[in-house]
Design a protein around this motif. Structure first.
Motif, PDB file in Angstrom:
ATOM      1  N   GLY A  10      10.907  -5.224  -6.424  1.00  0.00           N
ATOM      2  CA  GLY A  10      10.174  -5.330  -7.683  1.00  0.00           C
ATOM      3  C   GLY A  10       9.391  -6.630  -7.733  1.00  0.00           C
ATOM      4  O   GLY A  10       9.797  -7.647  -7.160  1.00  0.00           O
ATOM      5  N   GLY A  11       8.233  -6.611  -8.392  1.00  0.00           N
ATOM      6  CA  GLY A  11       7.421  -7.820  -8.508  1.00  0.00           C
ATOM      7  C   GLY A  11       7.966  -8.785  -9.550  1.00  0.00           C
ATOM      8  O   GLY A  11       8.605  -8.387 -10.531  1.00  0.00           O
ATOM      9  N   LEU A  12       7.717 -10.066  -9.326  1.00  0.00           N
ATOM     10  CA  LEU A  12       8.176 -11.088 -10.269  1.00  0.00           C
ATOM     11  C   LEU A  12       7.252 -11.141 -11.470  1.00  0.00           C
ATOM     12  O   LEU A  12       6.021 -11.021 -11.349  1.00  0.00           O
ATOM     13  CB  LEU A  12       8.214 -12.462  -9.594  1.00  0.00           C
ATOM     14  CG  LEU A  12       9.186 -12.639  -8.427  1.00  0.00           C
ATOM     15  CD1 LEU A  12       9.084 -14.047  -7.856  1.00  0.00           C
ATOM     16  CD2 LEU A  12      10.614 -12.369  -8.873  1.00  0.00           C
ATOM     17  N   GLY A  13       7.836 -11.320 -12.650  1.00  0.00           N
ATOM     18  CA  GLY A  13       7.044 -11.509 -13.855  1.00  0.00           C
ATOM     19  C   GLY A  13       6.563 -12.948 -13.948  1.00  0.00           C
ATOM     20  O   GLY A  13       7.003 -13.836 -13.206  1.00  0.00           O
ATOM     21  N   ASN A  14       5.638 -13.206 -14.902  1.00  0.00           N
ATOM     22  CA  ASN A  14       5.087 -14.567 -14.970  1.00  0.00           C
ATOM     23  C   ASN A  14       6.111 -15.587 -15.444  1.00  0.00           C
ATOM     24  O   ASN A  14       5.950 -16.784 -15.212  1.00  0.00           O
ATOM     25  CB  ASN A  14       3.838 -14.596 -15.847  1.00  0.00           C
ATOM     26  CG  ASN A  14       4.125 -14.260 -17.305  1.00  0.00           C
ATOM     27  OD1 ASN A  14       5.179 -13.704 -17.640  1.00  0.00           O
ATOM     28  ND2 ASN A  14       3.187 -14.582 -18.191  1.00  0.00           N
TER      29      ASN A  14
END
Length: 484
Positions: free
Chosen positions: A123-127
């Motif tokens: 999963g991609g990292l959030g800001n």
């Protein structure tokens, strides 16, 4: 009646990772409360697991495509996305997993044994996870990665202690039916048995399994008859038993020639798992000769004549009749003794204890090579650079600047300079090709600008295509220098 399927092609696809979320906390009297975008969930894995209640690969024959669940994207208020649901596929004991290159990647023997056929994407990292001293409120998040997609071949190799081999109509199925509770198809024509039959035999305190393999003929190791389709079911057998038809009326056949012909086929066949199963070639397995159909007078006389020849080879010989059940008791005790001896010589490995290992850190190494398809171009290869490119939103200038910073810190920028890269050289990383611009000051502390922008990408001393075209027209006298 269900079909017996022992070889299938399976297409597996793991779940995609969810995208990270780019969100900023908004409250009354707090116009910029800081980033609070959550991370995306990981995609689900595709897992193969041995189940004692599954005996064929029939389900995969009708459903050859398997896909795990995707991870959910992250949300604001630091809410991470849900993990993708893993897909658990039940396979029979003795399933071998082969990749598209023909390499054995897993040998699933033993109830509960597992193999991850395809791993889910990250999963991609959030800001919120990307915030730093330089980037206090990132205006971007990382994208989720695609899961693995593979094409695998599943082959079932029967897990039996004794394998019955012989010519068609030798009486193998009849023998299995009287030794065990199995009820295979029995008829008076060749190749009645089209699939292996397993039977469980109890002899005293010893219980073992017997596999009735479809009839073999000369040339089986090269694919004649049912040949290679079922010779692999003998690979795991500890004892091979020749079932010989002593009452055959076919010209040119006799018990000795039948056994010699099949021995040649067993010697020619090379089991793929000989090293893994530690059983050696089929020609090295213990042998038993079963002279069947002794209830026929001529067959009993022939069996008595050929018994000394087989005994001279060091093989136990048993004269039986599957119809009248004569001679079955000594045969059963002898097979049990041979199986017990083999088990003592090859004790089963202790059950594997679950081991929890930390996630391995990706390799930091990378390589830069000249692009053979693009003059003056370069290709960057490496686990991290390629993964970072897949995670980048290229329509977001701030995300592109963040990628440039990561590549510079890894050393890609310096390596390109050493390789002789010039401004504007096409550089390919993964599936993306871009023009290299060393003047964007990648890797240094950035000057904060608006969210989703990076002022460094707008600064360039290179002459653009329009300027070069205008200069060319000036040199040819087509326009004046101050004209557009």
């Amino acid at each position: 009646m269900s079909k017996f399927i022992d070889r299938v092609v399976l297409h597996v696809r793991a779940g995609k990772g969810g995208h990270g979320c780019a969100s900023v906390l908004r409250e009354k009297f707090k116009p910029l409360g800081g980033p609070n975008g959550g991370n995306g969930g990981n995609g689900g894995d595709v897992i193969l697991e041995v189940d004692p209640n599954v005996h064929t690969l029939l389900d995969f024959h009708f459903h050859p495509h398997a896909k795990a669940g995707n991870g959910k994207p992250g949300e604001g208020s630091n809410r991470d996305g849900k993990q993708g649901e893993p897909l658990l596929l039940k396979v029979p004991d003795g399933t071998v997993v082969v990749d598209k290159d023909g390499t054995i990647v897993a040998d699933l023997v033993g109830v509960g044994n597992r193999y991850i056929a395809a791993r889910g994407g990250r999963g991609g990292l959030g800001n919120a996870s990307l915030a730093s001293k330089a980037r206090k409120a990132p205006g971007f998040a990382l994208l989720g990665e695609d899961g693995d997609e593979r094409e695998l071949v599943l082959e079932l190799k029967s897990v039996a202690d004794v394998g019955l081999v012989g010519f068609p109509s030798a009486g193998k199925s009849s023998l299995v039916s009287v030794l065990s509770a199995a009820k295979p198809k029995i008829a008076d024509y060749p190749f009645t048995t089209l699939v292996p039959n397993l039977g469980v035999v109890a002899s005293g305190d010893t219980t073992f399994t017997v596999a009735d393999v479809p009839g073999l003929i000369p040339g089986a190791s090269e694919g004649r008859g049912l040949g290679l389709d079922f010779l692999r079911h003998l690979e795991r057998c500890a004892v091979l038993a020749h079932v010989v038809d002593c009452a055959t009326l076919e010209p040119g056949r006799d018990p000795v020639s039948d056994v010699d012909a099949l021995e040649a086929e067993l010697a020619a066949y090379k089991p793929a798992l000989s090293a893994d199963a530690d059983l050696g070639d089929l020609a090295d397995r213990p042998r038993v000769v079963i002279l069947n159909k002794a209830d026929v007078p001529d067959a009993a006389e022939l069996a008595e004549m050929v018994t000394p020849e087989f005994t001279a080879r060091g093989w136990p010989v048993f004269v039986i009749s599957a119809v009248s059940r004569a001679g079955l008791r000594p045969l059963t005790f002898a097979l049990a003794e041979m199986v017990l001896r083999y088990r003592e010589d090859h004790p089963k490995a202790a059950p594997k204890r679950p081991i929890i290992r930390p996630i391995a850190v990706d390799e930091t190494g990378f390589s830069v090579i000249a692009d053979p398809q693009e003059p003056g171009g370069f290709i960057v290869r490496g686990t991290r650079p390629e993964r970072w490119v897949r995670q980048t939103q290229f329509d977001n200038a701030e995300a592109v600047g963040f990628l440039a910073d990561r590549l510079a810190r890894l050393g890609v920028e310096d390596e390109l300079v050493k390789q002789g890269a010039v401004p504007g050289a096409p550089v390919t990383i993964g599936h993306v090709t871009f023009e290299w611009e060393p003047q964007i000051s990648a890797g240094i502390d950035m000057v904060p600008t608006g969210r989703g922008t990076d002022i460094r990408l707008e600064q360039s001393d290179r002459i653009g295509a329009a300027e070069r075209k205008h200069a060319s027209r000036v040199r040819r006298g087509l326009v004046k220098e101050d004209e557009e």
